[in-house]
Design an enzyme around this catalytic site. Sequence first.
Site, PDB file in Angstrom:
ATOM      1  N   HIS A 127      -0.451   0.015  -5.950  1.00 50.46           N
ATOM      2  CA  HIS A 127      -1.333   0.009  -4.774  1.00 50.46           C
ATOM      3  C   HIS A 127      -2.106   1.321  -4.674  1.00 50.46           C
ATOM      4  CE1 HIS A 127      -0.257  -3.768  -2.973  1.00 50.46           C
ATOM      5  NE2 HIS A 127       1.008  -3.458  -2.802  1.00 50.46           N
ATOM      6  N   HIS A 185       5.575  -0.593  -8.185  1.00 49.87           N
ATOM      7  CA  HIS A 185       4.798  -1.507  -7.346  1.00 49.87           C
ATOM      8  C   HIS A 185       3.897  -0.755  -6.379  1.00 49.87           C
ATOM      9  CE1 HIS A 185       4.340  -5.366  -5.009  1.00 49.87           C
ATOM     10  NE2 HIS A 185       4.034  -4.484  -4.064  1.00 49.87           N
ATOM     11  N   GLU A 186       4.498   0.125  -5.597  1.00 50.15           N
ATOM     12  CA  GLU A 186       3.708   0.855  -4.603  1.00 50.15           C
ATOM     13  C   GLU A 186       2.712   1.794  -5.279  1.00 50.15           C
ATOM     14  OE1 GLU A 186       3.716  -0.172  -1.702  1.00 50.15           O
ATOM     15  OE2 GLU A 186       5.537  -1.379  -1.848  1.00 50.15           O
ATOM     16  N   HIS A 233      -5.053   1.487  -6.889  1.00 54.91           N
ATOM     17  CA  HIS A 233      -6.152   0.694  -6.334  1.00 54.91           C
ATOM     18  C   HIS A 233      -6.957   1.532  -5.339  1.00 54.91           C
ATOM     19  CE1 HIS A 233      -7.178  -3.734  -5.091  1.00 54.91           C
ATOM     20  NE2 HIS A 233      -8.140  -3.168  -5.778  1.00 54.91           N
TER      21      HIS A 233
END
Length: 696
Positions: free
Chosen positions: A492, A488-489, A495
Amino acid sequence: MNKKIYMAAFLLMSVSCSKQEKNPLLEDFNTPHATPPFEQIQTKDYLPAFDQAIAAAQQEIQSLANSSDEPDFENTIVALDAAGEKLNTISAIFFNLNSAHTNAEMQKIAQEVSPKLTEFGNSIYMNPQLFKRVKYVYDKREQLSLLPEQSTLLDKTWKSFVNGGANLEGEAKERFKEISIELSKLSLQFEENVLAETNDFELHLTAEEDLSGLPEGVREAAALSAKENGKTGWIFTLHAPSYGPFMKYADNRELREKMYRAYNSRGNHDNAHNNSEIIRQITALRLEKAKIMGYETFADYVLTNRMAESPAEVNDFLAQLLQASHPFALQEKKEVEDFARSLGFKEELQRWDWSYYSNKLKQEKYALDDEMLKPYFKLENVQKGIFDLAHTLYGLQFKEVNNIPKYHPDVKTFEVYDRDNSFLAVLYVDFFPRPSKSGGAWMTEYQTQHIRNGEDIRPQVSLVMNFTRPTENKPSLLSFDEVTTFLHEFGHSLHGMLSQNTYNATAGTSVYRDFVELPSQIMENWALEKEWLDTWAVHYQTGEKIPAEYIEKIRRAANFQSGYLSDRQLSFGIIDMDWHSITHPLKDSIVDFERKAMQPTEIFPAVEGTCFSTAFGHIFGGGYAAGYYSYKWAEVLDADAFSAFQENGIFDPVTAESFRKNILEKGGSEHPMTLYVRFRGHKPTIDALLKRSGLR
């Protein structure tokens, strides 16, 4: 995710110090990739650096506002975006460390400096001459033939000024300033109180029988914690790697209850760290701020700049999902109750029993338990698997280096390169909990990607987690949930690292709050894919590949208690919306307000003394106020988006390249729905999420 948001200082400046008073924060960073010189920075450096940077900024911003040049896109909008580099850098370093590696002195500085930054921000947005220039450009926008990213920057700048109070006058303007400053102080205090409450509790056990049910690795970690604190026996804390396994495995029900009550009453004790009054003040001030701006509620004020454009749309969305999930949650509770009864449990099932009996039921149904999976999830192997996945999908290459300064010995540093060997980013990874670190996991940046004087300034990205530490006898072995958290992280971070934009305000994760979780949550899907797990998941001792039957068990158990988990996440979004939909300051009990709001999602009796809101840092200490629903919103997006990978192959290069080009590289350069439809070919619906979750 959690990305930290810092005050943007709109200035172009140069600050210097005398040779006798050199401050590393105010000088050019003579380090690889101009990364922060953490080893040179002392806590005492922050306050003078902030003071000098703000003083210079005030002069620079007034010079820009008083310019005699006719306002245009470049000399006004672009100038504002490009300004403030040094102050932004100082802010990023300080506030990132205040979350990841703080101390009492830093917390004191944060309380002193945060109002100064807020006041400086107010002086920008409420500068009538500067606003006049911005308005002049905005009013001519139809005549400017702007590119999409330029249009987005102009619109975002205009809204920042309007939402920042630029149209206010007289008493309303002054009161808006006061509220902004006070809120900055209160949010910091809220987070400090939660960290203090987390660190202040320990369950110190000296009788081995109290460890019944706990796996060997959990015992070893607790023994190491006790040893590090100069004590015998075992110490369990409220940090996730300690608290979670204890609640899942400990046979001693009284101790589970003690741990549960301690964790869920953080910020709700009659002591110096009580957050109840702070919540009253924050919600009242946010409401007042919204009303000054002409909105009925703070949620109305916030949602003017989201994919979901109104509280009604958010509430309808949450209600639709709750209608789908709650009947399943009730069935799941009954199943756990019946199972507990079959094991001889005679009491009323309480919240501190849920994880314990749910885990036993999961083992019964699927013959699956975290402890049997952990040997295949050695941290170093998980990291390699995730990095290799980024290489397969996007061509990224990760090179660990030791010449980039670190703020703590636990931190690992990487240079990230693209498929053509061009430099993309610096990546910091900080895995383990410590008393100086806030709980949870998040991605943040020390430098955002942007173009400056024709040069592509690449980002400096940081991942901060709280994973299971290695012990004296075992390496760090992650739970399946920790593996998905890493994914998940890392999403990020992709991105941020893959950003290809011109402006700070449109780059990387600078997107709508209810879109920012798409790149992170889509990565979690690979955790259920045998094709990916087979590439890296091996037993840390034998090197044996994770058995195919284990992967099949993971897949079959993926929707275990999905109704309960959905209800739980929805309850957080619902209480957030209720807190920020009040039309009058709350005078009643904080606990009563919370229980009434969350009642539609509840399946357990209330527990006296506990309160979720008093430790809900996302909305009272972070940037998710009236925005926590975005996690469920992004689940709709990620379920639909990942179905494209499922249709074409989870490593399909064409699909991956489309996701990179249309989502990851674009940041906030265009409206998120425009970007999403460009990737997927249609707008998302909740159907893919309900199907994936087994709720339809």
